[in-house]
Write an enzyme that holds these catalytic residues in place. Sequence first.
Site, short mmCIF file in Angstrom:
data_model
loop_
_atom_site.label_atom_id
_atom_site.label_comp_id
_atom_site.label_asym_id
_atom_site.label_seq_id
_atom_site.Cartn_x
_atom_site.Cartn_y
_atom_site.Cartn_z
N ASP A 283 2.56 1.52 -3.96
CA ASP A 283 1.83 1.91 -5.17
C ASP A 283 1.73 3.42 -5.32
O ASP A 283 1.84 3.96 -6.43
CB ASP A 283 0.44 1.26 -5.20
N GLY A 284 1.53 4.13 -4.20
CA GLY A 284 1.47 5.59 -4.27
C GLY A 284 2.79 6.20 -4.69
O GLY A 284 2.83 7.14 -5.50
N ARG B 77 3.47 8.40 -8.26
CA ARG B 77 4.06 9.74 -8.34
C ARG B 77 5.37 9.74 -9.09
O ARG B 77 5.66 10.67 -9.86
CB ARG B 77 4.24 10.30 -6.92
N ASP C 193 0.83 -1.21 0.00
CA ASP C 193 0.00 0.00 0.00
C ASP C 193 0.86 1.25 0.00
O ASP C 193 0.46 2.30 -0.53
CB ASP C 193 -0.91 -0.02 1.23
N ASP D 24 -7.08 1.46 -4.47
CA ASP D 24 -6.28 1.45 -3.24
C ASP D 24 -7.19 1.51 -2.01
O ASP D 24 -7.04 0.73 -1.07
CB ASP D 24 -5.30 2.62 -3.26
N ASP E 51 -8.03 -1.50 0.79
CA ASP E 51 -7.79 -1.26 2.23
C ASP E 51 -9.03 -1.58 3.05
O ASP E 51 -8.96 -2.29 4.06
CB ASP E 51 -7.38 0.19 2.46
#
Length: 259
Positions: A62-63, A67, A59, A80, A84
């Site tokens: 991926d962010g 970016r 988790d 996402d 969660d």
Amino acid sequence: MAPKTTVVKPKGKTDENIFLFVPNLIGYTRVVLAAASLTYMSSHPKFCTFAYSISCLLDAVDGQAARALGQTSKFGAILDMVTDRCTTSCLLCFLASTYTSYALLFQFLISLDFSSHYIHMYASLVSGSTSHKTVTKEQSWILWSYYNNSTTLFVFCAGNELFFVALYLMHSYKQTLGLERLISTISPSLLSLIQQTPYHQQIIKAIANVSWPQVIALITFPICAMKQAINCVQFWKASKLLVEADQIERWEKQQAKKK
């Protein structure tokens, strides 16, 4: 003469396959790992814990990938969040069936988690925000600190999940750490001090029976409690935002009727 018809040209769009963006591929991997962990939750605690933990750790990846590669997307953000919510709620359902005395509490936590995030997401869309993580200090200093600091966000999310995983492991892992022997070896004076207390037998028994999942649960409990408090703040602030939007909309309609 026939009236002119206005032709609305469709908006342009890229031919990129957003489904195959790298962060979304990571998201699919999270779903597969979560599904595997939940499948073996009642029979294989070690595998379940490993798969669930990797899914949660991804988790944070991926962010960063989105970016770094310029592949942020609305679909990825929803994927996402949905992953969660679903993985956490499934784990809490298992805990509710395991610790039946606390089933109502786990049901409340599931409801709070889903409702606070859903209403926050909806309020973000109504306000025209590009992301549910876009929160200003004026809206809420607590939510601004939570969403705009990646370290804070990771600590709270990881600590929250780790607490629930520790509760899960406490059900199957019974091996103690042997803290009583460790204390008597390292600090006999501390053990002697404990023996002088009125409830020394209960204290020594509790120390002797402590396992490492219990230690993790004890450490992460304050983080989990604060995460639930943040969910409550998130629900309340989103509710206020929606009420303000309703007030503005009703005022505009009332003004239009007066004209």
